[in-house]
Design a protein around this motif. Structure first.
Motif, PDB file in Angstrom:
ATOM      1  N   SER A  78      -1.663   5.465   0.365  1.00 19.56           N
ATOM      2  CA  SER A  78      -2.543   4.405  -0.129  1.00 19.56           C
ATOM      3  C   SER A  78      -3.829   4.982  -0.721  1.00 19.56           C
ATOM      4  O   SER A  78      -4.315   4.516  -1.759  1.00 19.56           O
ATOM      5  CB  SER A  78      -2.879   3.429   1.002  1.00 19.56           C
ATOM      6  N   ARG A  79      -4.380   5.999  -0.073  1.00 18.93           N
ATOM      7  CA  ARG A  79      -5.623   6.600  -0.579  1.00 18.93           C
ATOM      8  C   ARG A  79      -5.429   7.247  -1.932  1.00 18.93           C
ATOM      9  O   ARG A  79      -6.365   7.314  -2.740  1.00 18.93           O
ATOM     10  CB  ARG A  79      -6.158   7.605   0.444  1.00 18.93           C
ATOM     11  N   SER A  80      -4.229   7.734  -2.213  1.00 16.21           N
ATOM     12  CA  SER A  80      -3.985   8.355  -3.513  1.00 16.21           C
ATOM     13  C   SER A  80      -4.027   7.339  -4.650  1.00 16.21           C
ATOM     14  O   SER A  80      -4.216   7.715  -5.813  1.00 16.21           O
ATOM     15  CB  SER A  80      -2.637   9.080  -3.506  1.00 16.21           C
ATOM     16  N   TYR A  81      -3.863   6.054  -4.324  1.00 13.99           N
ATOM     17  CA  TYR A  81      -3.916   4.993  -5.330  1.00 13.99           C
ATOM     18  C   TYR A  81      -5.308   4.383  -5.474  1.00 13.99           C
ATOM     19  O   TYR A  81      -5.547   3.620  -6.417  1.00 13.99           O
ATOM     20  CB  TYR A  81      -2.930   3.882  -4.970  1.00 13.99           C
ATOM     21  N   GLU A  82      -6.208   4.697  -4.549  1.00  8.83           N
ATOM     22  CA  GLU A  82      -7.510   4.032  -4.548  1.00  8.83           C
ATOM     23  C   GLU A  82      -8.318   4.249  -5.833  1.00  8.83           C
ATOM     24  O   GLU A  82      -8.916   3.297  -6.352  1.00  8.83           O
ATOM     25  CB  GLU A  82      -8.320   4.466  -3.329  1.00  8.83           C
ATOM     26  N   PRO A  83      -8.379   5.465  -6.408  1.00  9.42           N
ATOM     27  CA  PRO A  83      -9.151   5.616  -7.659  1.00  9.42           C
ATOM     28  C   PRO A  83      -8.638   4.721  -8.789  1.00  9.42           C
ATOM     29  O   PRO A  83      -9.432   4.106  -9.510  1.00  9.42           O
ATOM     30  CB  PRO A  83      -8.974   7.105  -7.996  1.00  9.42           C
ATOM     31  N   ALA A  84      -7.329   4.635  -8.944  1.00 11.08           N
ATOM     32  CA  ALA A  84      -6.768   3.799 -10.006  1.00 11.08           C
ATOM     33  C   ALA A  84      -7.040   2.324  -9.747  1.00 11.08           C
ATOM     34  O   ALA A  84      -7.344   1.563 -10.682  1.00 11.08           O
ATOM     35  CB  ALA A  84      -5.270   4.050 -10.140  1.00 11.08           C
ATOM     36  N   LEU A  85      -6.959   1.904  -8.490  1.00  8.99           N
ATOM     37  CA  LEU A  85      -7.233   0.506  -8.166  1.00  8.99           C
ATOM     38  C   LEU A  85      -8.697   0.160  -8.420  1.00  8.99           C
ATOM     39  O   LEU A  85      -9.006  -0.932  -8.912  1.00  8.99           O
ATOM     40  CB  LEU A  85      -6.868   0.224  -6.703  1.00  8.99           C
ATOM     41  N   ARG A  86      -9.607   1.087  -8.092  1.00 11.90           N
ATOM     42  CA  ARG A  86     -11.029   0.828  -8.336  1.00 11.90           C
ATOM     43  C   ARG A  86     -11.332   0.743  -9.827  1.00 11.90           C
ATOM     44  O   ARG A  86     -12.217  -0.016 -10.259  1.00 11.90           O
ATOM     45  CB  ARG A  86     -11.884   1.916  -7.695  1.00 11.90           C
ATOM     46  N   ALA A  87     -10.598   1.509 -10.637  1.00 14.34           N
ATOM     47  CA  ALA A  87     -10.853   1.528 -12.075  1.00 14.34           C
ATOM     48  C   ALA A  87     -10.275   0.310 -12.791  1.00 14.34           C
ATOM     49  O   ALA A  87     -10.747  -0.045 -13.880  1.00 14.34           O
ATOM     50  CB  ALA A  87     -10.271   2.808 -12.684  1.00 14.34           C
ATOM     51  N   ALA A  88      -9.287  -0.323 -12.192  1.00 15.18           N
ATOM     52  CA  ALA A  88      -8.637  -1.479 -12.819  1.00 15.18           C
ATOM     53  C   ALA A  88      -9.400  -2.768 -12.496  1.00 15.18           C
ATOM     54  O   ALA A  88     -10.032  -2.879 -11.445  1.00 15.18           O
ATOM     55  CB  ALA A  88      -7.192  -1.593 -12.347  1.00 15.18           C
ATOM     56  N   ALA A  89      -9.326  -3.714 -13.404  1.00 18.24           N
ATOM     57  CA  ALA A  89      -9.952  -5.016 -13.169  1.00 18.24           C
ATOM     58  C   ALA A  89      -9.197  -5.733 -12.063  1.00 18.24           C
ATOM     59  O   ALA A  89      -7.976  -5.896 -12.146  1.00 18.24           O
ATOM     60  CB  ALA A  89      -9.934  -5.848 -14.444  1.00 18.24           C
ATOM     61  N   GLU A  90      -9.937  -6.143 -11.004  1.00 23.14           N
ATOM     62  CA  GLU A  90      -9.274  -6.768  -9.868  1.00 23.14           C
ATOM     63  C   GLU A  90      -8.529  -8.019 -10.299  1.00 23.14           C
ATOM     64  O   GLU A  90      -9.054  -8.846 -11.048  1.00 23.14           O
ATOM     65  CB  GLU A  90     -10.294  -7.116  -8.789  1.00 23.14           C
ATOM     66  N   ASP A  91      -7.299  -8.145  -9.824  1.00 29.11           N
ATOM     67  CA  ASP A  91      -6.403  -9.258 -10.133  1.00 29.11           C
ATOM     68  C   ASP A  91      -5.908  -9.256 -11.572  1.00 29.11           C
ATOM     69  O   ASP A  91      -5.244 -10.202 -12.003  1.00 29.11           O
ATOM     70  CB  ASP A  91      -7.059 -10.611  -9.814  1.00 29.11           C
ATOM     71  N   ILE A 113      -0.354  -1.457 -10.425  1.00 32.18           N
ATOM     72  CA  ILE A 113      -0.628  -0.337  -9.523  1.00 32.18           C
ATOM     73  C   ILE A 113      -0.255  -0.714  -8.085  1.00 32.18           C
ATOM     74  O   ILE A 113       0.354   0.075  -7.353  1.00 32.18           O
ATOM     75  CB  ILE A 113      -2.101   0.081  -9.616  1.00 32.18           C
ATOM     76  N   LEU A 114      -0.615  -1.930  -7.683  1.00 32.76           N
ATOM     77  CA  LEU A 114      -0.243  -2.387  -6.341  1.00 32.76           C
ATOM     78  C   LEU A 114       1.267  -2.398  -6.157  1.00 32.76           C
ATOM     79  O   LEU A 114       1.781  -2.009  -5.112  1.00 32.76           O
ATOM     80  CB  LEU A 114      -0.802  -3.788  -6.087  1.00 32.76           C
ATOM     81  N   SER A 115       1.967  -2.868  -7.178  1.00 37.67           N
ATOM     82  CA  SER A 115       3.423  -2.913  -7.093  1.00 37.67           C
ATOM     83  C   SER A 115       4.003  -1.510  -6.957  1.00 37.67           C
ATOM     84  O   SER A 115       4.945  -1.283  -6.180  1.00 37.67           O
ATOM     85  CB  SER A 115       3.992  -3.595  -8.337  1.00 37.67           C
ATOM     86  N   ASP A 116       3.418  -0.562  -7.677  1.00 38.71           N
ATOM     87  CA  ASP A 116       3.878   0.814  -7.576  1.00 38.71           C
ATOM     88  C   ASP A 116       3.608   1.373  -6.178  1.00 38.71           C
ATOM     89  O   ASP A 116       4.451   2.066  -5.589  1.00 38.71           O
ATOM     90  CB  ASP A 116       3.176   1.666  -8.631  1.00 38.71           C
ATOM     91  N   LEU A 117       2.443   1.052  -5.619  1.00 41.01           N
ATOM     92  CA  LEU A 117       2.124   1.483  -4.261  1.00 41.01           C
ATOM     93  C   LEU A 117       3.142   0.928  -3.272  1.00 41.01           C
ATOM     94  O   LEU A 117       3.651   1.657  -2.408  1.00 41.01           O
ATOM     95  CB  LEU A 117       0.711   1.016  -3.896  1.00 41.01           C
ATOM     96  N   ARG A 118       3.445  -0.349  -3.382  1.00 40.36           N
ATOM     97  CA  ARG A 118       4.358  -0.978  -2.428  1.00 40.36           C
ATOM     98  C   ARG A 118       5.787  -0.470  -2.570  1.00 40.36           C
ATOM     99  O   ARG A 118       6.585  -0.578  -1.636  1.00 40.36           O
ATOM    100  CB  ARG A 118       4.304  -2.493  -2.603  1.00 40.36           C
ATOM    101  N   SER A 119       6.115   0.109  -3.734  1.00 39.60           N
ATOM    102  CA  SER A 119       7.470   0.646  -3.915  1.00 39.60           C
ATOM    103  C   SER A 119       7.704   1.880  -3.047  1.00 39.60           C
ATOM    104  O   SER A 119       8.844   2.324  -2.891  1.00 39.60           O
ATOM    105  CB  SER A 119       7.705   0.992  -5.389  1.00 39.60           C
ATOM    106  N   ASN A 120       6.631   2.431  -2.458  1.00 42.05           N
ATOM    107  CA  ASN A 120       6.767   3.570  -1.552  1.00 42.05           C
ATOM    108  C   ASN A 120       7.189   3.153  -0.148  1.00 42.05           C
ATOM    109  O   ASN A 120       7.510   3.999   0.683  1.00 42.05           O
ATOM    110  CB  ASN A 120       5.442   4.330  -1.455  1.00 42.05           C
ATOM    111  N   ARG A 121       7.155   1.860   0.129  1.00 42.20           N
ATOM    112  CA  ARG A 121       7.456   1.379   1.480  1.00 42.20           C
ATOM    113  C   ARG A 121       8.934   1.578   1.810  1.00 42.20           C
ATOM    114  O   ARG A 121       9.821   1.205   1.054  1.00 42.20           O
ATOM    115  CB  ARG A 121       7.070  -0.097   1.603  1.00 42.20           C
TER     116      ARG A 121
END
Length: 267
Positions: free
Chosen positions: A142-155, A162-170
């Motif tokens: 999850s921490r590896s995705y944090e920079p990209a999430l911070r740079a993207a416009a929320e929602d 990016i969130l979908s890509d993160l969840r694909s690791n589950r």
């Protein structure tokens, strides 16, 4: 075994406490449900239902004769809960309800433990540092995705991609593992045991991610410090300090649950 349990909901409007904890004379269970937005559109029951149903099934299975490993117990509980709502909900969707799990069981002169996902078990060992049992894979990924999430416009579209890509690791090889719909996830749990004689009178404590933030998120103390707070003030003080830190850092509060087990071996 003497057990003290404390659970505090995050207090967000319309959200139930998605943690569960319970105990038997020889076992303790903590389930930390993963509250992902949109889950209700996939599963009509929701995360709190999943966490409490999984926790209840685990307690039922742990009350039976101890002829199976903790991984086998968790696998059966996952399968039971999945069967409970397989016909009404899309259990295989990547955002269907899931949870981290911590289990503690007394077995003869040993204490057995299991952690799957971002929960914690801490055993207070005599003559040394506490043994901290954790599963860091979700946090690391999850921490590896944090920079990209911070740079993207929320929602925005990119944020959700990016969130979908993160969840694909589950529950994928090379990713992280939680209790969800596939009982094979239990094979990935962190397990072990420790002689009861090597523990102090403070025994062991199970913490959800929200409570464990006192160490790993806010750095308010270390794990020996957590055990000292438990000894002097009880689990409520740990949660009070976490809530204070969340407010100071403008961090959305998380459900926080602590299960403290002492007098191990005394049934």
């Amino acid at each position: 075994m003497r057990v003290t349990m404390t659970s505090a909901a995050a207090g967000r409007a319309g959200r139930a406490n998605e943690d569960f904890t319970g105990a038997l004379p020889t076992a303790a269970v903590l389930v930390d449900g993963a509250g992902i937005p949109g889950t209700e559109s996939i599963c009509r029951h929701g995360v709190a239902w999943y966490a409490s149903r999984l926790g209840g099934d685990l307690l039922g299975l742990l009350s039976l004769p101890q002829d199976r490993s903790l991984r086998a117990v968790l696998a059966e509980a996952i399968e039971q809960v999945t069967d409970d709502h397989r016909e009404t909900c899309d259990v295989t969707d990547r955002i269907s309800p899931s949870a981290a799990v911590a289990l503690l069981r007394l077995s003869g002169d040993l204490v057995e433990y299991l952690v799957l996902g971002d929960a914690y078990i801490v055993l207070d060992k005599a003559g040394g540092a506490p043994l901290v049992v954790s599963d860091p894979r979700e946090v690391v990924i999850s921490r590896s995705y944090e920079p990209a999430l911070r740079a993207a416009a929320e929602d925005g579209d990119e944020y959700h991609r990016i969130l979908s890509d993160l969840r694909s690791n589950r529950n994928q090889p090379g990713g992280f593992w939680v209790a969800k719909d596939d009982p094979r996830a239990a094979d990935e749990a962190i397990t072990g045991d420790c002689p009861i004689s090597r523990l102090t009178h403070l025994g062991a404590v199970l913490l959800s991610n929200g409570a464990g933030g006192i160490v790993d998120r806010f750095g308010l103390t270390d794990w020996p410090g957590v055990m000292a707070v438990l000894a002097s003030s009880g689990p409520e003080e740990i949660i009070r300090r976490v809530r204070q830190a969340e407010a100071q850092h403008a961090v959305p509060p998380d459900d926080a649950t602590i299960t403290h087990c002492t007098d191990l071996g005394q049934t």
